[in-house]
Design a protein around this motif. Structure first.
Motif: not given
Length: 390
Positions: A106-122
């Motif tokens: 939940r935390q990683l996918s929810g912040s992916a769009k605004d993250a500096d490196q969204p690929m890492i989050n996903y």
């Protein structure tokens, strides 16, 4: 202060001139629009026009200021969202490390769009979903990771392989790896994962075919690569022995020379030949192999083999003693072989020389046999006792 005085004088003169012209003639202006008319003096119209232009100017300025302020607000809002995404990503990675899969996803996918490196989050979210057994969500996050960053197919593929391997889904992992290898044929880590997968699947033939590529394309330490080659060769030999109709000799000869004549591979080959009742082939293989790899166990096995021509066997061993005159194991083998061809004198000579170098129990045991052959039972008993450690 210097410019203020001329400015006051200019305004005063302009006011006097305007007043003079207004006194001479006020002028007349008529404006008509549909059923509406406006009548006024020229001077009042000019004042109203100037006031309107000034009001228009300040209105435009106000709008521009508001727009610029909105841009700064949007920039501030984006910055705040980015900072929040970093904090949320950090918390998500901590949750992932602690095994809190649902919260991490939940935390990683929810912040992916605004993250500096969204690929890492996903990718991390995919790991969290995978640990929960959510196959569809895992695929969804992996696809999102691939779309989020250009050229991320390799990273996404490797992550997918690692997830599959963690659940022992080796066939699926291999399918993904082979696709990655088509696009990245010499990628070191992809090849390393393929090696691991082949080992997990015990596909030694495929791994053997991969060895030449590993030598050229990767920087595997020489010792590690040698160990891998030996392990593959050992497995191929076992496979040849266990397979109905398998040919041990052809398999052994297909192995690269520098791997074929190493102690582990040579020893396994000889052991398998003996297990399959091919003693003559074992003797022949040792006569060839001992020229390239010398080991006490190999020469000791050679001395125990019962070939059809014991004299030829003894002759080969005697040729070796010229290079290794102080090898107690070789002298033990020579004593055995000499005793086997009933050359008691030569057997005693070899065994006595060996005992002077090192008192091996095996040397005493063979010496006891020689003493028995010579009829000296007392001395034979002494050697047998020494062989038993008494």
């Amino acid at each position: 202060m210097i410019l203020l005085v001329p400015l006051i004088l200019f305004v005063a003169v302009a006011g006097l001139l305007a007043g003079a012209f207004y006194y001479i003639d006020a002028g007349y202006v008529l404006l008509s629009f549909y059923n509406y008319t406006l009548e006024t003096s020229l001077w009042l119209f000019l004042v109203l026009l100037a006031g309107g232009l000034i009001a228009l100017y300040w209105t435009i300025r106000f709008i521009l200021i508001v727009l610029q302020s909105d841009g700064r607000f949007n920039s501030w809002r984006r910055h705040r969202r980015s900072v929040s995404a970093r904090h949320q990503t950090t918390r998500g990675l901590l949750s992932l490390a602690q095994g809190q899969w649902r919260r991490a996803e939940r935390q990683l996918s929810g912040s992916a769009k605004d993250a500096d490196q969204p690929m890492i989050n996903y990718l991390a979210a995919a790991r969290a979903a995978y640990e929960q057994g959510k196959t569809e969500a895992t695929d969804e996050w992996l696809k999102a990771a691939s779309k989020s960053t250009k050229g991320s197919e390799l990273a996404v593929g490797i992550t997918q392989v690692q997830l599959l391997q963690s659940r022992k889904q080796h066939e699926q992992a291999l399918a993904v790896l082979l696709q990655l290898r088509q696009k990245h044929p010499r990628h070191a880590y992809v090849l390393k994962l393929i090696v691991k997968t082949y080992q997990d699947l015990e596909d030694w033939v495929a791994l053997n075919d991969l060895l030449p590529t590993l030598k050229k394309a990767t920087k595997i330490p020489a010792d590690d690569l040698k160990k891998l080659e030996e392990n593959v060769s050992l497995q191929l030999l076992d496979r040849a022995k266990n397979t109905q109709g398998g040919n041990l000799t052809s398999t052994f000869e297909s192995i690269a020379r520098d791997t074929r004549y190493t102690f582990p591979v040579m020893k396994r080959y000889i052991d398998l030949l003996l297990e399959t009742d091919q003693e003559s082939k074992a003797e022949e293989a040792l006569r060839t192999g001992l020229k390239y790899v010398w080991h006490d166990e190999l020469i000791e096995i050679y001395g125990r083999l019962k070939s059809t021509d014991a004299n030829k066997q003894l002759l080969f061993a005697e040729q070796q003693v010229q290079e290794r005159p102080n090898d107690p194991v070789l002298l033990l083998v020579l004593g055995r072989l000499a005793l086997r061809v009933n050359n008691i004198e030569k057997a005693r000579e070899y065994l006595q020389t060996g005992l002077r170098i090192k008192g091996l129990p095996e040397l005493h045991a063979e010496m006891g046999k020689v003493m028995l052959a010579e009829g000296d039972e007392t001395l034979a008993c002494e050697h047998f006792q020494l062989a038993l450690g008494h």
